[in-house]
Design a protein around this motif. Structure first.
Motif, PDB file in Angstrom:
ATOM      1  N   THR A  18      -5.853 -25.369 -33.630  1.00  0.00           N
ATOM      2  CA  THR A  18      -4.376 -25.589 -33.370  1.00  0.00           C
ATOM      3  C   THR A  18      -4.392 -26.591 -32.166  1.00  0.00           C
ATOM      4  O   THR A  18      -3.781 -27.473 -32.298  1.00  0.00           O
ATOM      5  CB  THR A  18      -3.849 -24.307 -32.826  1.00  0.00           C
ATOM      6  OG1 THR A  18      -3.704 -23.250 -33.691  1.00  0.00           O
ATOM      7  CG2 THR A  18      -2.359 -24.779 -32.362  1.00  0.00           C
ATOM      8  N   ARG A  19      -5.349 -26.654 -31.104  1.00  0.00           N
ATOM      9  CA  ARG A  19      -5.320 -27.640 -30.215  1.00  0.00           C
ATOM     10  C   ARG A  19      -5.732 -28.761 -30.800  1.00  0.00           C
ATOM     11  O   ARG A  19      -5.409 -29.978 -30.447  1.00  0.00           O
ATOM     12  CB  ARG A  19      -6.444 -27.148 -29.037  1.00  0.00           C
ATOM     13  CG  ARG A  19      -5.695 -26.188 -28.240  1.00  0.00           C
ATOM     14  CD  ARG A  19      -6.544 -25.415 -27.327  1.00  0.00           C
ATOM     15  NE  ARG A  19      -7.685 -26.191 -26.676  1.00  0.00           N
ATOM     16  CZ  ARG A  19      -8.831 -25.265 -26.216  1.00  0.00           C
ATOM     17  NH1 ARG A  19      -9.251 -24.072 -26.560  1.00  0.00           N
ATOM     18  NH2 ARG A  19      -9.894 -26.063 -25.545  1.00  0.00           N
ATOM     19  N   CYS A  53      -5.675 -29.839 -33.851  1.00  0.00           N
ATOM     20  CA  CYS A  53      -4.725 -30.394 -34.905  1.00  0.00           C
ATOM     21  C   CYS A  53      -3.684 -31.126 -34.108  1.00  0.00           C
ATOM     22  O   CYS A  53      -2.843 -32.076 -34.545  1.00  0.00           O
ATOM     23  CB  CYS A  53      -4.291 -29.251 -35.764  1.00  0.00           C
ATOM     24  SG  CYS A  53      -5.195 -28.991 -37.164  1.00  0.00           S
ATOM     25  N   ARG A  54      -3.148 -30.232 -33.039  1.00  0.00           N
ATOM     26  CA  ARG A  54      -1.916 -31.033 -32.246  1.00  0.00           C
ATOM     27  C   ARG A  54      -2.107 -32.273 -31.696  1.00  0.00           C
ATOM     28  O   ARG A  54      -1.399 -33.343 -31.977  1.00  0.00           O
ATOM     29  CB  ARG A  54      -1.906 -29.883 -30.980  1.00  0.00           C
ATOM     30  CG  ARG A  54      -0.550 -30.639 -29.978  1.00  0.00           C
ATOM     31  CD  ARG A  54      -0.371 -29.588 -28.887  1.00  0.00           C
ATOM     32  NE  ARG A  54       0.337 -28.488 -29.285  1.00  0.00           N
ATOM     33  CZ  ARG A  54      -0.574 -27.279 -29.140  1.00  0.00           C
ATOM     34  NH1 ARG A  54      -1.585 -27.141 -28.542  1.00  0.00           N
ATOM     35  NH2 ARG A  54       0.194 -26.099 -29.650  1.00  0.00           N
ATOM     36  N   SER A 103      -0.418 -36.017 -33.827  1.00  0.00           N
ATOM     37  CA  SER A 103       0.179 -37.062 -33.029  1.00  0.00           C
ATOM     38  C   SER A 103      -0.662 -38.199 -33.254  1.00  0.00           C
ATOM     39  O   SER A 103      -0.057 -39.437 -33.173  1.00  0.00           O
ATOM     40  CB  SER A 103      -0.045 -36.753 -31.431  1.00  0.00           C
ATOM     41  OG  SER A 103       0.899 -35.593 -31.161  1.00  0.00           O
ATOM     42  N   ARG A 124       2.330 -22.446 -35.947  1.00  0.00           N
ATOM     43  CA  ARG A 124       2.464 -22.488 -34.456  1.00  0.00           C
ATOM     44  C   ARG A 124       2.457 -23.796 -34.008  1.00  0.00           C
ATOM     45  O   ARG A 124       3.137 -24.131 -32.720  1.00  0.00           O
ATOM     46  CB  ARG A 124       0.966 -22.150 -33.906  1.00  0.00           C
ATOM     47  CG  ARG A 124       0.648 -20.652 -33.619  1.00  0.00           C
ATOM     48  CD  ARG A 124      -0.522 -20.395 -32.949  1.00  0.00           C
ATOM     49  NE  ARG A 124      -2.001 -20.904 -33.663  1.00  0.00           N
ATOM     50  CZ  ARG A 124      -2.505 -20.200 -34.677  1.00  0.00           C
ATOM     51  NH1 ARG A 124      -2.189 -18.978 -35.271  1.00  0.00           N
ATOM     52  NH2 ARG A 124      -3.616 -20.518 -35.214  1.00  0.00           N
ATOM     53  N   LEU A 125       2.191 -24.874 -34.638  1.00  0.00           N
ATOM     54  CA  LEU A 125       2.825 -26.289 -34.468  1.00  0.00           C
ATOM     55  C   LEU A 125       4.124 -26.744 -34.880  1.00  0.00           C
ATOM     56  O   LEU A 125       4.430 -27.782 -34.727  1.00  0.00           O
ATOM     57  CB  LEU A 125       1.637 -27.089 -34.859  1.00  0.00           C
ATOM     58  CG  LEU A 125       0.340 -26.891 -34.082  1.00  0.00           C
ATOM     59  CD1 LEU A 125      -0.845 -27.766 -34.995  1.00  0.00           C
ATOM     60  CD2 LEU A 125       0.438 -27.339 -32.705  1.00  0.00           C
ATOM     61  N   TRP A 144       8.174 -34.033 -35.214  1.00  0.00           N
ATOM     62  CA  TRP A 144       7.220 -33.985 -34.449  1.00  0.00           C
ATOM     63  C   TRP A 144       7.505 -34.741 -33.274  1.00  0.00           C
ATOM     64  O   TRP A 144       7.301 -34.108 -31.995  1.00  0.00           O
ATOM     65  CB  TRP A 144       6.042 -34.643 -34.958  1.00  0.00           C
ATOM     66  CG  TRP A 144       4.770 -34.580 -34.063  1.00  0.00           C
ATOM     67  CD1 TRP A 144       4.036 -35.322 -33.441  1.00  0.00           C
ATOM     68  CD2 TRP A 144       3.887 -33.482 -33.949  1.00  0.00           C
ATOM     69  NE1 TRP A 144       2.999 -35.092 -32.643  1.00  0.00           N
ATOM     70  CE2 TRP A 144       2.873 -33.623 -33.017  1.00  0.00           C
ATOM     71  CE3 TRP A 144       3.866 -32.099 -34.705  1.00  0.00           C
ATOM     72  CZ2 TRP A 144       1.713 -32.723 -32.768  1.00  0.00           C
ATOM     73  CZ3 TRP A 144       2.829 -31.242 -34.384  1.00  0.00           C
ATOM     74  CH2 TRP A 144       1.862 -31.484 -33.500  1.00  0.00           C
ATOM     75  N   SER A 200       7.773 -32.656 -29.403  1.00  0.00           N
ATOM     76  CA  SER A 200       6.872 -33.040 -28.660  1.00  0.00           C
ATOM     77  C   SER A 200       7.286 -33.522 -27.176  1.00  0.00           C
ATOM     78  O   SER A 200       6.694 -33.818 -26.325  1.00  0.00           O
ATOM     79  CB  SER A 200       5.679 -34.249 -29.217  1.00  0.00           C
ATOM     80  OG  SER A 200       4.977 -33.802 -30.217  1.00  0.00           O
TER      81      SER A 200
END
Length: 183
Positions: free
Chosen positions: A110-111, A113-114, A118, A146-147, A178, A182
């Motif tokens: 997840t981290r 992919c975040r 971006s 989650r994202l 996004w 963000s």
């Protein structure tokens, strides 16, 4: 070799030929875990198979049709995120990913992919990212959920997994969504 540090334990780097042995070892040690959802593991039986995958990945990158990233945990390869089917004309891409069995459940994917999403929106100029996962693959589905990705539908019998067809959930994220999430 260029490495992008996300935090003290997590970094990302583009796959290269020097990763073959370590990546094969990770996939081999995670064989039972991977096999549940990704049948390619049955055709990855020696380091040479991984070398061929890396060669294919680098060719796609050279043709601007893919980007394969190794997720590094404390400097060791923990998994892979693969942008594939980059459609530069329509500014759309899709991704796939997998983590080694010993690294699952730590939020690493997840981290990673975040950051990569971006990067895809801001640097690669993508307008849409799509993720597909088998409806029963709760762990894989957790990343887009989650994202903040939107579940857009289910494709029935989207892929043959061994002797059965599996349905896939399709998730999508637009650049405007996004950026809004963000900020």
């Amino acid at each position: 070799m260029f490495v992008h540090k996300i935090d003290e334990e997590l970094s990302l780097k583009m796959i290269d030929h020097r990763d073959a042995e370590e990546l094969f070892e990770l996939s081999d040690q995670s064989r039972d875990h991977i096999r549940t959802w990704l049948p390619w593991i049955n055709f990855t039986n020696e380091v040479e198979d991984t070398r061929n995958y890396i060669k294919f990945s680098l060719k796609r990158y050279a043709e601007n049709d893919g980007l394969t990233i190794c997720v590094l945990f404390h400097g060791k390869i923990a998994g892979v995120v693969d942008f594939h089917e980059i459609d530069d004309k329509n500014k759309v891409t899709s991704i796939g990913y997998w983590m080694g069995a010993e690294y699952k459940g730590r939020g690493l994917l997840t981290r990673a992919c975040r950051f990569l999403f971006s990067y895809a929106f801001d640097e690669l100029g993508m307008n849409r990212i799509e993720i597909r996962a088998a409806t029963e693959n709760v762990k894989s589905r957790g990343v887009p959920e989650r994202l903040g990705f939107r579940q857009e539908g289910i494709i029935r019998q989207a892929a043959k997994l061994y002797d059965e067809y599996t349905d896939h959930v399709v998730y999508g994220m637009l650049k405007s969504e996004w950026n809004k999430a963000s900020s």
